[in-house]
Motif scaffolding. Structure first.
Motif, PDB file in Angstrom:
ATOM      1  N   GLU A 186       0.630  -1.082  -0.023  1.00  0.00           N
ATOM      2  CA  GLU A 186       0.094  -0.017  -0.138  1.00  0.00           C
ATOM      3  C   GLU A 186       0.916   1.309  -0.057  1.00  0.00           C
ATOM      4  O   GLU A 186       2.024   1.280   0.379  1.00  0.00           O
ATOM      5  N   GLY A 187       0.294   2.261  -0.451  1.00  0.00           N
ATOM      6  CA  GLY A 187       0.746   3.589  -0.265  1.00  0.00           C
ATOM      7  C   GLY A 187       2.236   4.081  -0.484  1.00  0.00           C
ATOM      8  O   GLY A 187       2.804   3.757  -1.433  1.00  0.00           O
ATOM      9  N   GLU A 188       2.944   4.381   0.785  1.00  0.00           N
ATOM     10  CA  GLU A 188       4.191   4.567   0.904  1.00  0.00           C
ATOM     11  C   GLU A 188       5.094   3.451   0.707  1.00  0.00           C
ATOM     12  O   GLU A 188       6.200   3.656   0.065  1.00  0.00           O
ATOM     13  N   GLU A 189       4.644   2.108   1.115  1.00  0.00           N
ATOM     14  CA  GLU A 189       5.232   1.073   0.718  1.00  0.00           C
ATOM     15  C   GLU A 189       5.631   0.639  -0.805  1.00  0.00           C
ATOM     16  O   GLU A 189       6.800   0.600  -1.447  1.00  0.00           O
ATOM     17  N   LEU A 190       4.609   0.993  -1.596  1.00  0.00           N
ATOM     18  CA  LEU A 190       4.348   1.016  -3.062  1.00  0.00           C
ATOM     19  C   LEU A 190       5.688   2.275  -3.589  1.00  0.00           C
ATOM     20  O   LEU A 190       6.325   2.030  -4.553  1.00  0.00           O
ATOM     21  N   ASN A 191       5.273   3.387  -3.082  1.00  0.00           N
ATOM     22  CA  ASN A 191       6.342   4.434  -3.473  1.00  0.00           C
ATOM     23  C   ASN A 191       7.836   4.427  -3.300  1.00  0.00           C
ATOM     24  O   ASN A 191       8.672   4.637  -4.149  1.00  0.00           O
ATOM     25  N   GLN A 192       8.234   3.626  -2.316  1.00  0.00           N
ATOM     26  CA  GLN A 192       9.488   3.183  -1.980  1.00  0.00           C
ATOM     27  C   GLN A 192       9.941   2.343  -2.730  1.00  0.00           C
ATOM     28  O   GLN A 192      11.506   2.308  -3.335  1.00  0.00           O
ATOM     29  N   ILE A 193       9.182   1.419  -3.280  1.00  0.00           N
ATOM     30  CA  ILE A 193       9.853   0.101  -4.048  1.00  0.00           C
ATOM     31  C   ILE A 193       9.826   0.886  -5.669  1.00  0.00           C
ATOM     32  O   ILE A 193      10.735   0.483  -6.305  1.00  0.00           O
ATOM     33  N   ALA A 194       9.041   1.700  -6.074  1.00  0.00           N
ATOM     34  CA  ALA A 194       8.937   2.487  -7.098  1.00  0.00           C
ATOM     35  C   ALA A 194      10.201   3.261  -7.355  1.00  0.00           C
ATOM     36  O   ALA A 194      10.829   3.118  -8.506  1.00  0.00           O
ATOM     37  N   SER A 195      10.798   4.160  -6.352  1.00  0.00           N
ATOM     38  CA  SER A 195      11.904   4.733  -6.425  1.00  0.00           C
ATOM     39  C   SER A 195      12.992   3.686  -6.649  1.00  0.00           C
ATOM     40  O   SER A 195      13.919   4.038  -7.489  1.00  0.00           O
ATOM     41  N   VAL A 196      13.145   2.589  -6.150  1.00  0.00           N
ATOM     42  CA  VAL A 196      14.332   1.503  -6.519  1.00  0.00           C
ATOM     43  C   VAL A 196      14.092   1.112  -7.948  1.00  0.00           C
ATOM     44  O   VAL A 196      15.150   1.091  -8.791  1.00  0.00           O
ATOM     45  N   ILE A 197      12.916   1.016  -8.233  1.00  0.00           N
ATOM     46  CA  ILE A 197      12.838   0.233  -9.697  1.00  0.00           C
ATOM     47  C   ILE A 197      13.137   1.609 -10.747  1.00  0.00           C
ATOM     48  O   ILE A 197      13.725   0.932 -11.762  1.00  0.00           O
ATOM     49  N   GLU A 198      12.923   2.701 -10.401  1.00  0.00           N
ATOM     50  CA  GLU A 198      13.221   3.728 -11.528  1.00  0.00           C
ATOM     51  C   GLU A 198      14.729   3.920 -11.463  1.00  0.00           C
ATOM     52  O   GLU A 198      15.299   4.014 -12.438  1.00  0.00           O
ATOM     53  N   LYS A 199      15.326   3.959 -10.221  1.00  0.00           N
ATOM     54  CA  LYS A 199      16.723   4.168  -9.976  1.00  0.00           C
ATOM     55  C   LYS A 199      17.360   3.278 -10.840  1.00  0.00           C
ATOM     56  O   LYS A 199      18.608   3.479 -11.581  1.00  0.00           O
ATOM     57  N   HIS A 200      17.143   2.018 -10.896  1.00  0.00           N
ATOM     58  CA  HIS A 200      17.798   0.785 -11.701  1.00  0.00           C
ATOM     59  C   HIS A 200      17.133   0.632 -13.100  1.00  0.00           C
ATOM     60  O   HIS A 200      17.541  -0.468 -13.596  1.00  0.00           O
ATOM     61  N   ASP A 201      16.258   1.186 -13.220  1.00  0.00           N
ATOM     62  CA  ASP A 201      15.548   1.125 -14.718  1.00  0.00           C
ATOM     63  C   ASP A 201      15.293  -0.278 -14.998  1.00  0.00           C
ATOM     64  O   ASP A 201      15.409  -1.130 -16.006  1.00  0.00           O
ATOM     65  N   LEU A 202      14.373  -0.785 -14.086  1.00  0.00           N
ATOM     66  CA  LEU A 202      13.521  -2.197 -14.223  1.00  0.00           C
ATOM     67  C   LEU A 202      12.356  -2.151 -14.623  1.00  0.00           C
ATOM     68  O   LEU A 202      11.614  -1.113 -14.617  1.00  0.00           O
ATOM     69  N   ILE A 203      11.972  -3.553 -15.426  1.00  0.00           N
ATOM     70  CA  ILE A 203      10.510  -3.672 -15.854  1.00  0.00           C
ATOM     71  C   ILE A 203       9.915  -4.336 -14.554  1.00  0.00           C
ATOM     72  O   ILE A 203      10.523  -5.195 -14.075  1.00  0.00           O
ATOM     73  N   VAL A 204       8.663  -3.797 -14.501  1.00  0.00           N
ATOM     74  CA  VAL A 204       7.760  -4.520 -13.312  1.00  0.00           C
ATOM     75  C   VAL A 204       6.696  -5.424 -14.220  1.00  0.00           C
ATOM     76  O   VAL A 204       5.919  -4.958 -14.929  1.00  0.00           O
ATOM     77  N   LEU A 205       6.424  -6.744 -13.820  1.00  0.00           N
ATOM     78  CA  LEU A 205       5.517  -7.450 -13.965  1.00  0.00           C
ATOM     79  C   LEU A 205       4.740  -7.448 -12.676  1.00  0.00           C
ATOM     80  O   LEU A 205       4.882  -8.011 -11.832  1.00  0.00           O
ATOM     81  N   SER A 206       3.658  -6.767 -12.872  1.00  0.00           N
ATOM     82  CA  SER A 206       2.714  -6.531 -11.438  1.00  0.00           C
ATOM     83  C   SER A 206       1.342  -7.564 -11.822  1.00  0.00           C
ATOM     84  O   SER A 206       0.543  -7.130 -12.642  1.00  0.00           O
ATOM     85  N   ASP A 207       1.461  -8.674 -11.045  1.00  0.00           N
ATOM     86  CA  ASP A 207       0.337  -9.689 -11.125  1.00  0.00           C
ATOM     87  C   ASP A 207      -0.650  -9.221  -9.947  1.00  0.00           C
ATOM     88  O   ASP A 207      -0.664  -9.065  -8.940  1.00  0.00           O
TER      89      ASP A 207
END
Length: 390
Positions: free
Chosen positions: A185-206
């Motif tokens: 939820e909320g801030e948990e998703l935002n923190q994960i998203a920051s790492v994803i963007e920083k390392h230029d990853l693709i996300v498979l969101s099931d």
């Protein structure tokens, strides 16, 4: 043994795959009498009649041919509208949505489209049993991150940082999670998203269980700032709409990735079943009440099962979504596998050992509460009797 049965004729990747631990217990339970199954993640509700009727009507009207490879345009428009209204994410039905044969095929297509041999895909542990094998079958290397009950099995952003290497390409997320029911939820998703963007990853969101969240409004990972452009949203009709056997899912994402997935889909599947697409169209148009009614029933069952398990001393947190609980059985002194096998043999209750979902699932079992209250009450009596006996 014939020449064609020799091991040398088989793919090494397939040889190395372990059979599904879920299916093994389901097959064992189906061969026994008087078994209450809390094993397979499948709604006990029959597909709502209006969905079935829409499929009948399509057959009566002669809609038995292939649809467009990406699925009926009417259905893709409805999926687009559904995603925007429900989760505030916008996808062009013309080139950003593909209708698939279940969410599982959508995951496979996504991995085929993005993973080169040897590239790494992060898989959160515990997680659905097919993720890591799907990565391996497509030439990738699954890198598992172990979550813990201490943090309610929620992925921590620093864990992603530690797992990333120059070969990391993508990460698979599942919220609500199978097997734990955990919701990010909320801030948990935002923190994960920051790492994803920083390392230029693709996300498979099931997000197959997105409709089945209880206390909190569901947030799609694709709706997080800057994530829509790098997220492949995977969902479908099996769970919340009680349409497992219809085998209908969908993927939504950036047009370039969807184009690549569609090319593979054209050669391997052609299109999803036509009559199932008509049922799904009716589900999106008129099925909201059906979904809400089923969801209310799941919530009541969840509350009952969590209370019952805690009362018998099997520590169980209240899951935020899906229709699973993941109680700890550590106090019994048995491994997950031994607990599940002995429970099945002695009390005729089928559950899934937690370790089939990954190493961090050891010491837990997965129980599906997608069955009637009457069955759940009897199952809890039997489990309690088994726990007391050991």
């Amino acid at each position: 043994m014939s020449r064609l049965e020799r091991k040398t004729y088989l793919s090494e990747k397939v040889e190395q795959l372990e059979p599904s631990g879920i299916r093994r217990f389901f097959d064992l339970a189906s061969s026994m009498e008087n078994v209450i199954s809390l094993g397979v993640g499948e709604p006990d509700f029959v597909t709502p009649w209006s969905f079935i009727e829409a499929s009948y009507h399509s057959l009566e009207q002669g809609y038995t041919a292939y649809t467009a490879n990406a699925g009926m345009i009417e259905l893709r428009h409805s999926i687009s509208q559904y995603l925007e209204e429900s989760y505030n994410v916008t996808y062009d039905p013309e080139n950003e949505i593909i209708v698939t044969v279940g969410a599982s095929q959508a995951i496979d297509l996504a991995l085929r489209a993005i993973v080169n041999p040897g590239e790494e895909v992060i898989v959160v542990d515990p997680s659905f049993v097919s993720y890591a094998p799907a990565v391996s079958l497509n030439g990738g290397v699954p890198i598992k991150i172990q979550t813990t009950a201490e943090f309610d099995f929620k992925l921590q952003p620093e864990q992603i940082e530690q797992a990333i290497t120059p070969r990391t390409k993508a990460i698979i997320l599942c919220s609500p999670n199978n097997p734990t029911g955990t919701v990010l939820e909320g801030e948990e998703l935002n923190q994960i998203a920051s790492v994803i963007e920083k390392h230029d990853l693709i996300v498979l969101s099931d997000e197959i269980y997105a409709e089945l969240t209880y206390e909190e409004e569901y947030t799609s990972f694709a709706s997080v700032e800057k994530m829509e452009e790098r997220t492949i949203l995977i969902s479908g009709f099996s769970k919340a709409f009680a349409m497992t056997g219809w085998r209908l899912g969908f993927a939504a994402g950036p047009p370039g990735i969807m184009e690549a997935m569609l090319k593979i889909h054209q050669y391997t599947m052609m299109c999803a079943p036509t009559m199932a697409q008509f049922a799904a169209l009716e589900a999106l148009k008129n099925g909201k009440k059906n979904v809400n009614d089923m969801k209310k029933s799941y919530e009541q069952r969840r509350n009952y099962v969590v209370n019952a398990l805690n009362e018998m001393g099997l520590t169980c947190s209240l899951p935020g979504g899906a229709f699973y609980v993941f109680p700890s059985i550590k106090r019994t002194g048995l491994s997950s596998g031994a607990f599940a096998e002995q429970l099945l043999q002695q009390e005729r209750v089928a559950v899934v050992p937690g370790d089939v979902f990954g190493e961090s699932g050891e010491g837990h079992i997965r129980c599906s509460y997608a069955t009637s209250i009457k069955q759940l009450e009897e199952a809890m009596l039997r489990i309690n009797r088994f726990v007391e006996s050991i």
